[in-house]
Design a protein around this motif. Structure first.
Motif, PDB file in Angstrom:
ATOM      1  N   LEU A 101      -1.173   2.069  -4.640  1.00  0.00           N
ATOM      2  CA  LEU A 101      -0.630   3.368  -4.264  1.00  0.00           C
ATOM      3  C   LEU A 101      -1.202   3.788  -2.910  1.00  0.00           C
ATOM      4  CD1 LEU A 101       0.846   6.087  -4.865  1.00  0.00           C
ATOM      5  CD2 LEU A 101      -1.267   6.827  -5.994  1.00  0.00           C
ATOM      6  N   LEU A 102      -2.502   3.667  -2.763  1.00  0.00           N
ATOM      7  CA  LEU A 102      -3.137   4.018  -1.489  1.00  0.00           C
ATOM      8  C   LEU A 102      -2.706   3.068  -0.370  1.00  0.00           C
ATOM      9  CD1 LEU A 102      -6.683   4.934  -2.792  1.00  0.00           C
ATOM     10  CD2 LEU A 102      -5.075   6.487  -1.652  1.00  0.00           C
ATOM     11  N   PHE A 103      -2.555   1.800  -0.690  1.00  0.00           N
ATOM     12  CA  PHE A 103      -2.148   0.804   0.298  1.00  0.00           C
ATOM     13  C   PHE A 103      -0.770   1.143   0.886  1.00  0.00           C
ATOM     14  CE2 PHE A 103       0.104  -3.110   1.407  1.00  0.00           C
ATOM     15  CZ  PHE A 103      -0.766  -3.660   2.333  1.00  0.00           C
ATOM     16  N   PHE A 104       0.164   1.494   0.009  1.00  0.00           N
ATOM     17  CA  PHE A 104       1.524   1.770   0.460  1.00  0.00           C
ATOM     18  C   PHE A 104       1.721   3.207   0.946  1.00  0.00           C
ATOM     19  CE2 PHE A 104       2.699  -1.984  -2.247  1.00  0.00           C
ATOM     20  CZ  PHE A 104       3.208  -2.752  -1.226  1.00  0.00           C
ATOM     21  N   SER A 105       0.731   4.051   0.772  1.00  0.00           N
ATOM     22  CA  SER A 105       0.857   5.447   1.191  1.00  0.00           C
ATOM     23  C   SER A 105       0.845   5.564   2.712  1.00  0.00           C
ATOM     24  CB  SER A 105      -0.282   6.282   0.602  1.00  0.00           C
ATOM     25  OG  SER A 105      -0.174   7.621   1.043  1.00  0.00           O
ATOM     26  N   ASP A 106       1.662   6.485   3.215  1.00  0.00           N
ATOM     27  CA  ASP A 106       1.725   6.728   4.657  1.00  0.00           C
ATOM     28  C   ASP A 106       0.626   7.656   5.141  1.00  0.00           C
ATOM     29  OD1 ASP A 106       4.012   5.173   4.766  1.00  0.00           O
ATOM     30  OD2 ASP A 106       5.337   6.896   4.447  1.00  0.00           O
ATOM     31  N   LYS A 107      -0.128   8.238   4.188  1.00  0.00           N
ATOM     32  CA  LYS A 107      -1.160   9.201   4.553  1.00  0.00           C
ATOM     33  C   LYS A 107      -2.297   9.128   3.539  1.00  0.00           C
ATOM     34  CE  LYS A 107       1.175  12.910   2.022  1.00  0.00           C
ATOM     35  NZ  LYS A 107       0.281  13.362   1.010  1.00  0.00           N
ATOM     36  N   SER A 163     -14.826   3.375  -8.429  1.00  0.00           N
ATOM     37  CA  SER A 163     -14.853   1.904  -8.525  1.00  0.00           C
ATOM     38  C   SER A 163     -14.357   1.271  -7.233  1.00  0.00           C
ATOM     39  CB  SER A 163     -13.991   1.421  -9.693  1.00  0.00           C
ATOM     40  OG  SER A 163     -14.516   1.851 -10.920  1.00  0.00           O
ATOM     41  N   LEU A 164     -13.276   1.795  -6.684  1.00  0.00           N
ATOM     42  CA  LEU A 164     -12.727   1.254  -5.438  1.00  0.00           C
ATOM     43  C   LEU A 164     -13.658   1.507  -4.256  1.00  0.00           C
ATOM     44  CD1 LEU A 164      -8.954   2.158  -5.899  1.00  0.00           C
ATOM     45  CD2 LEU A 164      -9.993  -0.128  -6.015  1.00  0.00           C
ATOM     46  N   LEU A 165     -14.339   2.646  -4.258  1.00  0.00           N
ATOM     47  CA  LEU A 165     -15.333   2.916  -3.214  1.00  0.00           C
ATOM     48  C   LEU A 165     -16.482   1.916  -3.310  1.00  0.00           C
ATOM     49  CD1 LEU A 165     -15.476   6.825  -3.348  1.00  0.00           C
ATOM     50  CD2 LEU A 165     -14.819   5.469  -1.352  1.00  0.00           C
ATOM     51  N   ASP A 166     -16.957   1.668  -4.544  1.00  0.00           N
ATOM     52  CA  ASP A 166     -18.055   0.715  -4.755  1.00  0.00           C
ATOM     53  C   ASP A 166     -17.680  -0.692  -4.315  1.00  0.00           C
ATOM     54  OD1 ASP A 166     -19.617   2.749  -5.792  1.00  0.00           O
ATOM     55  OD2 ASP A 166     -19.341   2.157  -7.892  1.00  0.00           O
ATOM     56  N   LEU A 167     -16.409  -1.042  -4.491  1.00  0.00           N
ATOM     57  CA  LEU A 167     -15.940  -2.371  -4.091  1.00  0.00           C
ATOM     58  C   LEU A 167     -15.605  -2.437  -2.598  1.00  0.00           C
ATOM     59  CD1 LEU A 167     -13.629  -3.161  -7.124  1.00  0.00           C
ATOM     60  CD2 LEU A 167     -15.716  -4.411  -6.484  1.00  0.00           C
ATOM     61  N   ASN A 168     -15.765  -1.318  -1.899  1.00  0.00           N
ATOM     62  CA  ASN A 168     -15.494  -1.253  -0.470  1.00  0.00           C
ATOM     63  C   ASN A 168     -14.004  -1.481  -0.177  1.00  0.00           C
ATOM     64  OD1 ASN A 168     -16.678  -0.604   1.938  1.00  0.00           O
ATOM     65  ND2 ASN A 168     -17.160  -2.717   2.492  1.00  0.00           N
ATOM     66  N   MET A 169     -13.152  -1.067  -1.119  1.00  0.00           N
ATOM     67  CA  MET A 169     -11.716  -1.248  -0.963  1.00  0.00           C
ATOM     68  C   MET A 169     -11.034   0.009  -0.434  1.00  0.00           C
ATOM     69  SD  MET A 169     -10.972  -3.492  -4.381  1.00  0.00           S
ATOM     70  CE  MET A 169      -9.328  -4.044  -3.960  1.00  0.00           C
ATOM     71  N   VAL A 170     -11.660   1.158  -0.657  1.00  0.00           N
ATOM     72  CA  VAL A 170     -11.142   2.409  -0.106  1.00  0.00           C
ATOM     73  C   VAL A 170     -12.288   3.159   0.550  1.00  0.00           C
ATOM     74  CG1 VAL A 170      -9.304   2.607  -1.839  1.00  0.00           C
ATOM     75  CG2 VAL A 170     -11.461   3.806  -2.199  1.00  0.00           C
ATOM     76  N   GLU A 171     -11.925   4.134   1.346  1.00  0.00           N
ATOM     77  CA  GLU A 171     -12.940   4.974   1.983  1.00  0.00           C
ATOM     78  C   GLU A 171     -12.404   6.391   2.076  1.00  0.00           C
ATOM     79  OE1 GLU A 171     -13.698   3.310   5.833  1.00  0.00           O
ATOM     80  OE2 GLU A 171     -11.609   3.418   6.435  1.00  0.00           O
ATOM     81  N   VAL A 202      -8.229   6.595   1.663  1.00  0.00           N
ATOM     82  CA  VAL A 202      -7.322   5.608   2.250  1.00  0.00           C
ATOM     83  C   VAL A 202      -7.853   4.217   1.926  1.00  0.00           C
ATOM     84  CG1 VAL A 202      -6.545   7.053   4.170  1.00  0.00           C
ATOM     85  CG2 VAL A 202      -8.539   5.595   4.459  1.00  0.00           C
ATOM     86  N   VAL A 203      -6.970   3.245   2.007  1.00  0.00           N
ATOM     87  CA  VAL A 203      -7.364   1.850   1.812  1.00  0.00           C
ATOM     88  C   VAL A 203      -8.167   1.410   3.018  1.00  0.00           C
ATOM     89  CG1 VAL A 203      -6.452  -0.513   1.835  1.00  0.00           C
ATOM     90  CG2 VAL A 203      -5.528   1.169   0.250  1.00  0.00           C
ATOM     91  N   LYS A 204      -9.253   0.737   2.745  1.00  0.00           N
ATOM     92  CA  LYS A 204     -10.038   0.102   3.802  1.00  0.00           C
ATOM     93  C   LYS A 204      -9.503  -1.323   3.859  1.00  0.00           C
ATOM     94  CE  LYS A 204     -14.805  -0.396   5.222  1.00  0.00           C
ATOM     95  NZ  LYS A 204     -16.193  -0.175   4.839  1.00  0.00           N
ATOM     96  N   ASP A 205      -8.550  -1.538   4.718  1.00  0.00           N
ATOM     97  CA  ASP A 205      -7.769  -2.775   4.651  1.00  0.00           C
ATOM     98  C   ASP A 205      -8.359  -3.893   5.503  1.00  0.00           C
ATOM     99  OD1 ASP A 205      -5.730  -4.264   3.554  1.00  0.00           O
ATOM    100  OD2 ASP A 205      -4.395  -3.881   5.224  1.00  0.00           O
ATOM    101  N   ASP A 206      -9.510  -4.362   5.092  1.00  0.00           N
ATOM    102  CA  ASP A 206     -10.103  -5.549   5.695  1.00  0.00           C
ATOM    103  C   ASP A 206     -10.309  -6.545   4.553  1.00  0.00           C
ATOM    104  OD1 ASP A 206     -11.545  -7.547   6.917  1.00  0.00           O
ATOM    105  OD2 ASP A 206     -12.936  -6.195   7.928  1.00  0.00           O
ATOM    106  N   SER A 207      -9.245  -7.251   4.225  1.00  0.00           N
ATOM    107  CA  SER A 207      -9.262  -8.147   3.065  1.00  0.00           C
ATOM    108  C   SER A 207     -10.341  -9.208   3.157  1.00  0.00           C
ATOM    109  CB  SER A 207      -7.894  -8.826   2.906  1.00  0.00           C
ATOM    110  OG  SER A 207      -6.905  -7.853   2.724  1.00  0.00           O
ATOM    111  N   PHE A 208     -10.559  -9.732   4.343  1.00  0.00           N
ATOM    112  CA  PHE A 208     -11.572 -10.777   4.497  1.00  0.00           C
ATOM    113  C   PHE A 208     -12.963 -10.233   4.204  1.00  0.00           C
ATOM    114  CE2 PHE A 208      -8.047 -12.201   7.139  1.00  0.00           C
ATOM    115  CZ  PHE A 208      -7.871 -13.483   6.650  1.00  0.00           C
ATOM    116  N   GLN A 209     -13.297  -9.086   4.802  1.00  0.00           N
ATOM    117  CA  GLN A 209     -14.619  -8.499   4.565  1.00  0.00           C
ATOM    118  C   GLN A 209     -14.779  -8.108   3.103  1.00  0.00           C
ATOM    119  OE1 GLN A 209     -17.196  -8.386   6.858  1.00  0.00           O
ATOM    120  NE2 GLN A 209     -18.330  -7.989   4.985  1.00  0.00           N
ATOM    121  N   ARG A 210     -13.702  -7.606   2.500  1.00  0.00           N
ATOM    122  CA  ARG A 210     -13.746  -7.238   1.081  1.00  0.00           C
ATOM    123  C   ARG A 210     -14.080  -8.467   0.231  1.00  0.00           C
ATOM    124  NH1 ARG A 210      -9.237  -4.771   0.822  1.00  0.00           N
ATOM    125  NH2 ARG A 210      -7.961  -6.485   0.116  1.00  0.00           N
TER     126      ARG A 210
END
Length: 181
Positions: free
Chosen positions: A37-43, A67-75, A88-96
Motif C-alpha cells: 500500500l505504501l509502495f504504490f501510494s503517491d504520497k 515491524s516495517l520500521l524495524d526492517l528498514n522498509m519504511v521511514e 513512506v516506503v524506503k525503497d532501497d531493495s538492495f540495502q534492505r
C-alpha cells in the motif's frame, strides 16, 4: 476493462505475491499488504489512512508499521502542516536485503561459533581425561573433528556477511546485469 481496473488488477497481483512472501522477513502477509500500500501510494500516509484502506485495527496497524520500521522498509516522512506521523516506503531493495541478511545471520553465526568453541574445549578436556573411557575419548575426537568443520563453515559465512556489510559482494554480483559481449 478500463485503465483504472487494469492498473488495480496489476497492482493486486504484485501485492498478493509480495504479501505471501513476507515470511522471508519474518512478518505476516498483512504487513506485506501494508508495505505494498505504501509502495504504490503517491504520497506519505498516516496510520489512520492506512487503517482505513486496509481495514485493520489501529493496534494492528501500529504494530505492522513498527515491524516495517524495524526492517528498514519504511521511514517517517514530514509534510508541512501535518501533525500526525506520515510513512513512506524506503525503497532501497538492495540495502534492505543486506540489512536483513546481516541482521539474521550475524547473531546466528556468533552464537553458533561460541557454542561450538566452548564444546570443542570441553571435548578436548574429555579427550585428555585419563579417567574417561577409550570409547568416550574416541567419540569426543570424532565430535571435535565434525565441529571444526562447522567452524570453517561459520568463518566463511562470517566473511560472506562482511562482504554484504562492506558492499564488496557487489564486485562479484553487481546490481545491474552485465551485458554479454
Amino acid at each position: 476493462m478500463d485503465g483504472n481496473e487494469a492498473l488495480q488488477q496489476a497492482r493486486a497481483r504484485v501485492i498478493e505475491a509480495i504479501s505471501q512472501n513476507m515470511n522471508l522477513y519474518g512478518v505476516t502477509p498483512s504487513i506485506g499488504r501494508l508495505y505494498c500500500l505504501l509502495f504504490f501510494s503517491d504520497k506519505p500516509l498516516t496510520l489512520d489512512e492506512m487503517k482505513e484502506e486496509l481495514g485493520m485495527s489501529k493496534a494492528s496497524m501500529s504494530l505492522a508499521v513498527r515491524s516495517l520500521l524495524d526492517l528498514n522498509m519504511v521511514e517517517k516522512a514530514w509534510r508541512k502542516g501535518v501533525r500526525k506521523d506520515l510513512y513512506v516506503v524506503k525503497d532501497d531493495s538492495f540495502q534492505r536485503f543486506f540489512d536483513l541478511f546481516m541482521k539474521k545471520w550475524r547473531p546466528a553465526v556468533s552464537m553458533n561459533t561460541k557454542a561450538i568453541e566452548k564444546t570443542i574445549a570441553e571435548l578436548e578436556e574429555l579427550d585428555e581425561n585419563e579417567a574417561a573411557s577409550d570409547e568416550d575419548r574416541e567419540r569426543a575426537k570424532t565430535d571435535i573433528s565434525k565441529l571444526q568443520n562447522w567452524l570453517v563453515y561459520y568463518d566463511w559465512l562470517d566473511r560472506l556477511i562482511d562482504t554484504f556489510e562492506s558492499k564488496e559482494i557487489l564486485d562479484f554480483v553487481p546490481m545491474e546485469k552485465k551485458e554479454k559481449d
